[in-house]
Scaffold this active site. Sequence first.
Site, mmCIF file in Angstrom:
data_model
loop_
_atom_site.group_PDB
_atom_site.id
_atom_site.type_symbol
_atom_site.label_atom_id
_atom_site.label_comp_id
_atom_site.label_asym_id
_atom_site.label_seq_id
_atom_site.Cartn_x
_atom_site.Cartn_y
_atom_site.Cartn_z
ATOM 1 N N CYS A 1 0.804 -1.229 0.000
ATOM 2 C CA CYS A 1 0.000 0.000 0.000
ATOM 3 C C CYS A 1 0.833 1.274 0.000
ATOM 4 O O CYS A 1 0.803 2.047 -0.954
ATOM 5 C CB CYS A 1 -0.907 0.011 1.228
ATOM 6 S SG CYS A 1 -2.172 -1.241 1.138
HETATM 7 N N1 LIG Z 1 -2.955 -6.130 1.506
HETATM 8 C C1 LIG Z 1 -3.314 -5.066 2.183
HETATM 9 O O1 LIG Z 1 -2.925 -4.892 3.326
HETATM 10 C C2 LIG Z 1 -4.254 -4.023 1.595
HETATM 11 C C3 LIG Z 1 -4.791 -3.059 2.448
HETATM 12 C C4 LIG Z 1 -5.660 -2.119 1.932
HETATM 13 C C5 LIG Z 1 -5.949 -2.120 0.588
HETATM 14 N N2 LIG Z 1 -5.406 -3.041 -0.252
HETATM 15 C C6 LIG Z 1 -5.793 -2.994 -1.659
HETATM 16 O O2 LIG Z 1 -6.706 -4.059 -1.929
HETATM 17 C C7 LIG Z 1 -6.505 -4.550 -3.253
HETATM 18 C C8 LIG Z 1 -6.215 -6.036 -3.223
HETATM 19 O O3 LIG Z 1 -5.017 -6.244 -2.477
HETATM 20 P P1 LIG Z 1 -4.580 -7.647 -1.909
HETATM 21 O O4 LIG Z 1 -3.469 -7.376 -0.969
HETATM 22 O O5 LIG Z 1 -5.763 -8.426 -1.443
HETATM 23 O O6 LIG Z 1 -3.998 -8.329 -3.255
HETATM 24 P P2 LIG Z 1 -3.630 -9.852 -3.477
HETATM 25 O O7 LIG Z 1 -2.625 -9.878 -4.574
HETATM 26 O O8 LIG Z 1 -3.335 -10.512 -2.175
HETATM 27 O O9 LIG Z 1 -4.987 -10.505 -4.000
HETATM 28 C C9 LIG Z 1 -5.609 -10.161 -5.173
HETATM 29 C C10 LIG Z 1 -6.219 -11.414 -5.774
HETATM 30 O O10 LIG Z 1 -6.928 -11.033 -6.942
HETATM 31 C C11 LIG Z 1 -6.787 -12.054 -7.899
HETATM 32 N N3 LIG Z 1 -7.136 -11.535 -9.218
HETATM 33 C C12 LIG Z 1 -6.372 -10.845 -10.088
HETATM 34 N N4 LIG Z 1 -7.095 -10.526 -11.166
HETATM 35 C C13 LIG Z 1 -8.339 -11.018 -10.994
HETATM 36 C C14 LIG Z 1 -9.523 -10.995 -11.749
HETATM 37 N N5 LIG Z 1 -9.591 -10.382 -12.931
HETATM 38 N N6 LIG Z 1 -10.600 -11.607 -11.252
HETATM 39 C C15 LIG Z 1 -10.561 -12.228 -10.048
HETATM 40 N N7 LIG Z 1 -9.465 -12.266 -9.276
HETATM 41 C C16 LIG Z 1 -8.369 -11.670 -9.738
HETATM 42 C C17 LIG Z 1 -5.354 -12.503 -7.729
HETATM 43 O O11 LIG Z 1 -5.135 -13.782 -8.265
HETATM 44 C C18 LIG Z 1 -5.211 -12.469 -6.192
HETATM 45 O O12 LIG Z 1 -5.544 -13.702 -5.605
HETATM 46 C C19 LIG Z 1 -5.380 -3.708 -3.838
HETATM 47 O O13 LIG Z 1 -5.943 -2.635 -4.517
HETATM 48 C C20 LIG Z 1 -4.664 -3.201 -2.625
HETATM 49 O O14 LIG Z 1 -3.987 -1.989 -2.880
HETATM 50 C C21 LIG Z 1 -4.564 -4.018 0.231
#
Ligand SMILES: NC(=O)c1ccc[n+]([C@@H]2O[C@H](COP(=O)([O-])OP(=O)(O)OC[C@H]3O[C@@H](n4cnc5c(N)ncnc54)[C@H](O)[C@@H]3O)[C@@H](O)[C@H]2O)c1
Length: 438
Positions: A276
């Site tokens: 992030c």
């Molecule tokens: N990890 C954190 O602490 C956190 C905190 C706040 C916000 N975010 C935001 O949340 C969002 C997701 O982050 P995350 O950490 O969960 O990512 P992540 O990489 O852990 O998970 C994302 C998932 O989405 C899947 N994916 C990709 N394309 C796809 C599609 N077209 N259809 C369905 N699934 C698909 C991937 O295979 C993966 O499993 C990002 O925008 C991130 O910036 C993350």
Amino acid sequence: MSHRELLDRIEGKEARVAVLGLGYVGLPLALAFAEEGFEVVGIDVDERRVESLARGKSYVADVANEALRAQLDGKRFRATLDFDELAKAHVIVVCVPTPLNKSGDPDISFIVNSTLEIEKRLQPGQLVVLESTTYPGTTVEVVLPRLAEAQGKRLKVGRDFFLAFSPERIDPGSKKFTVRNTPKVVGGVTEKCGEAARALYACALEKIVPVRDATTAEMVKILENTFRMVNIAMVNEVAILCERLGIDVWEVIDAAATKPFGFMPFYPGPGLGGHCIPIDPFYLSWKMRTLHAKARFIELAGEVNSAMPAFIVAKVAAGLNDEKKSIRGARICILGFAYKRDVGDVRESPAFDIASQLHERGAEVSYHDPHAPEVVLEWGKLRSAPLTADFCRALDCAVIVTDHSAVDLDVVLEHVPLVVDSRNATRGRTSKARVLKL
Ligand SMILES: NC(=O)c1ccc[n+]([C@@H]2O[C@H](COP(=O)([O-])OP(=O)(O)OC[C@H]3O[C@@H](n4cnc5c(N)ncnc54)[C@H](O)[C@@H]3O)[C@@H](O)[C@H]2O)c1
């Protein structure tokens, strides 16, 4: 399905929920809804993840296998690769990644791809909520136009379907703040959209914070992360200034933090990490560039923070130099590879930069991290070394990048001649090693 029917389904917990993207954000959220009695289907493009979930095995540290299995057994949650499940859902929550591309610009291709999948299957009255962190305007400029013309129709948002943005605020590794007790900001594209999204989250989360619209909600998330990024950069610069002045920056911060008002402590470190803070603010600065405006604090903070790994490497070089040694040929162990204390997530960790810079200059680099057994660098794969007395004796230097509580620093301070401590983790410990603090 009318707005009223959608609300009734949500409030009666009879809405079927689809969560797109089962990562750090999507999986805990999907389970939170399932635990409340919703029927939840999680859709992901990653076959291994879907298979793992079907076997009841979680890959997200904050989600216990037992919690996952309870929902699988109760048939309230299942994971699939099949996007056709979207057509059966009443609510779709999108939690896909939003990284930067190689040139440092936003890569919203995951949001676009998800939107295209939804567009093909959009049903009357469905609620779509985007959670992925992104620049202000994405929901309205990127998602809305595609859904409004779904399947060649002309649909009206707030009447034919509902669309909102609600940023995720997960604090990985935190026992205190979970998806349920962290207040949730929600902004709808229209008032009816906001109402539906608020109703949804209110079923599973403790506190909802409504904002005027989706774009405001997008900006809230970017502000939160920019606030951290800029303050960390400021304190990193103060650490560098303090070194020149011969002042212990940690003592300065601790003393300043006793001020009961108007000060909030931030701590210096080896550089930003995680999914992030190092990334999200650049979504805003990119957006501003498209408007011929500059986000100067973000750009400057990025510059300061990204120079920190080199600052740590310079400290290693200086420490070795005092002992008539060079980086070339030195055996150097990085302690803690993950970007954050007590978590295993290595994404964007400054340890990559530090390890690579040391490697390029001829060091024999190893690492120890009880939470990250293996890391892949551009120049090779490393496995976490066991932190034994013998291993420590053979080292020339240890660099504390992340201060995991499970790392035995006493053995390091007893047997390694030089320790570079970028986290003040050695504070108050007796040491035979020479310790160079940030
Ligand atoms: N990890 C954190 O602490 C956190 C905190 C706040 C916000 N975010 C935001 O949340 C969002 C997701 O982050 P995350 O950490 O969960 O990512 P992540 O990489 O852990 O998970 C994302 C998932 O989405 C899947 N994916 C990709 N394309 C796809 C599609 N077209 N259809 C369905 N699934 C698909 C991937 O295979 C993966 O499993 C990002 O925008 C991130 O910036 C993350």
